[in-house]
Motif scaffolding. Structure first.
Motif: not given
Length: 467
Positions: A309-314, A371-381
């Motif tokens: 699962v991949q998350a990207l924040l912009a 898993a989605v939450a972990a990807a989002l938190v990882s992208a945020a930090t």
């Protein structure tokens, strides 16, 4: 004699209406009403109907043998069917144009024919020469499959009546078959429903397995009346992105086996190749130590599958933030973002969020929440998740982590692929059976999503970053 009035039938629910309206009054769907001309003599038949002989009722108790199955010879196909085709069953296969439906069924027909079964392949979309060209490309030219190109229902039924030993009949596709007694074009509601019923009745009477290829709408649903899905015994969806080499055969209905089973294939120059270990394939191009990535230990039917699962924040300076999702439910992503904001203090309202399930697989189970939450938190930090950790668990609106089914199978699959840690919901003391943890797997159990955020924040502070 009064002229028979045309009625309009909803392709979603099958409800009839005397005139066209934009919205079906029965199911509420929009733009689903299609004209259907009634068959002549329907009123006379109703008026002159004789009294029936009645039916015989029996009790529930009794011995019924298990249905005899015919293995196709393609293990991924047989897995989805529940072990093979059942004699006198009807199977509906749907998928996007060009996804590989005809290729898969031609390969299945060739496998059965090479095993000594009588197989008939009838195409209404391609000529015999075109099918032979595909068979040459797939290396199936020597398979003893009987081919025909036909679209008239009466001709097809006449040919099938003379076949006493056929094991499989493939119709590609049901939308091209035409019944001359119905005054409407091929592919309309009346044609599809009537032709499907006639072919299924022939299969039940003569004992051969019937495979129907169905077109899909732009939304991905099977085209034609939904009643066709109720008539058949098995409904299979062939999914995938033509930009990816992976194809997923998913069972949506199966009267003779479990639903939600999947078969994984890879499109190659020689046709569709089976993928025995889809987890390794979905993770083959994964790079560890990248922020915004997490490995989800999912379950598709009875098969555990690991996927990334991949998350990207912009940053979004102004306007409404964008939420783009591929392979997951966009509404569930909005819920998780609200939980992270309200319960865990992770503010993502000013960011565009992009979420992707790598490999083209679509995930529907709520176990992917963690898993989605972990990807989002990882992208945020900006702190990568542990590359040797898998995640699974459901998240409630209060931020609590809820357990999911078949945790043993998920952990076993993770251990098989070399993962050493798993993050999952905390087990309630005395409330659940003992979890069989494979050797080499260390469990990190959390009761609330804020615990995961705090653990990630601790790693971020040690590396000099902040949420």
């Amino acid at each position: 004699m009064a002229r028979l009035a045309t009625r309009f039938v909803c392709t979603e629910c099958g409800a009839a209406a005397p005139k066209w309206t934009g919205r079906c009054e029965a199911c509420g769907a929009w733009n689903t009403l299609e004209a259907e001309a009634p068959s002549p003599g329907a009123g006379a038949r109703k008026a002159g109907r004789a009294a029936g002989r009645g039916v015989e009722f029996v009790g529930l108790a009794g011995e019924t043998p298990l249905p005899e199955r015919i293995p196709v010879g393609i293990s991924e196909f047989d897995r989805v069917l529940g072990g093979g085709m059942v004699q006198a069953s009807a199977i509906l296969v749907g998928g996007d144009p060009g996804i590989g439906k005809s290729t898969l069924l031609l390969q299945a027909a060739a496998r059965l024919a090479n095993a000594g079964k009588r197989v008939l392949y009838i195409s209404g979309e391609e000529s015999v020469a075109q099918i032979r060209l595909r068979a040459d490309r797939l290396g199936l030219r020597d398979a003893p499959v009987s081919l025909a190109s036909a679209t008239v229902l009466a001709d097809i039924l006449g040919a099938l009546e003379s076949e006493k030993h056929a094991s499989l009949v493939v119709i590609d596709s049901i939308q091209t078959i035409w019944d001359e007694t119905i005054e409407s074009a091929p592919g309309t509601v009346a044609q599809v429903r009537s032709n499907a019923f006639a072919l299924i009745r022939a299969a039940k009477t003569q004992g051969f397995a019937l495979m129907l290829v169905g077109h899909v709408t732009k939304e991905g649903a099977l085209a034609g009346p939904r009643v066709m899905e109720h008539m058949v015994d098995v409904v299979l969806h062939f999914e995938g992105d033509r930009g990816h080499q992976f194809r997923i055969l998913r069972g949506a209905k199966n009267r003779y086996g479990a639903t939600d089973e999947i078969g994984v294939f890879e499109m190659t120059g020689r046709g569709l190749a089976e993928v025995a270990n889809p987890s390794a394939l979905f993770l083959a191009e994964r790079h560890g130590h990248v922020a915004g990535s997490a490995v989800f230990a999912g379950l598709e039917g009875s098969r555990p599958v690991l996927m990334e699962v991949q998350a990207l924040l912009a940053s979004n300076a102004g306007g409404s933030a964008r939420r783009s999702v591929i392979g997951w439910d966009s509404g569930r992503l909005s819920m998780l973002l609200a939980v992270l904001d309200s319960r865990c203090g992770v503010k993502l309202a000013g960011h565009d969020v992009y979420l992707n399930v790598a490999g083209g697989l679509r995930v529907s189970e709520p176990a992917a929440d963690l898993a989605v939450a972990a990807a989002l938190v990882s992208a945020a930090t900006g702190v990568p998740t542990d590359p040797e950790t898998v995640f699974f668990g459901e998240i409630g609106l209060s931020g609590e982590l809820r357990q999911v089914a078949q945790a043993d199978l998920r952990l076993k699959e993770a251990a098989k692929l070399g993962f050493s840690r798993a993050t999952l919901p905390r087990r309630v003391a005395g409330g659940n059976r003992r979890l069989a943890t494979p050797d080499g797997i260390v469990l990190a159990e959390y009761g609330h999503l804020s615990d995961l955020v705090a653990a990630t924040a601790g790693r971020a502070s040690r590396s000099g970053d902040e949420i």
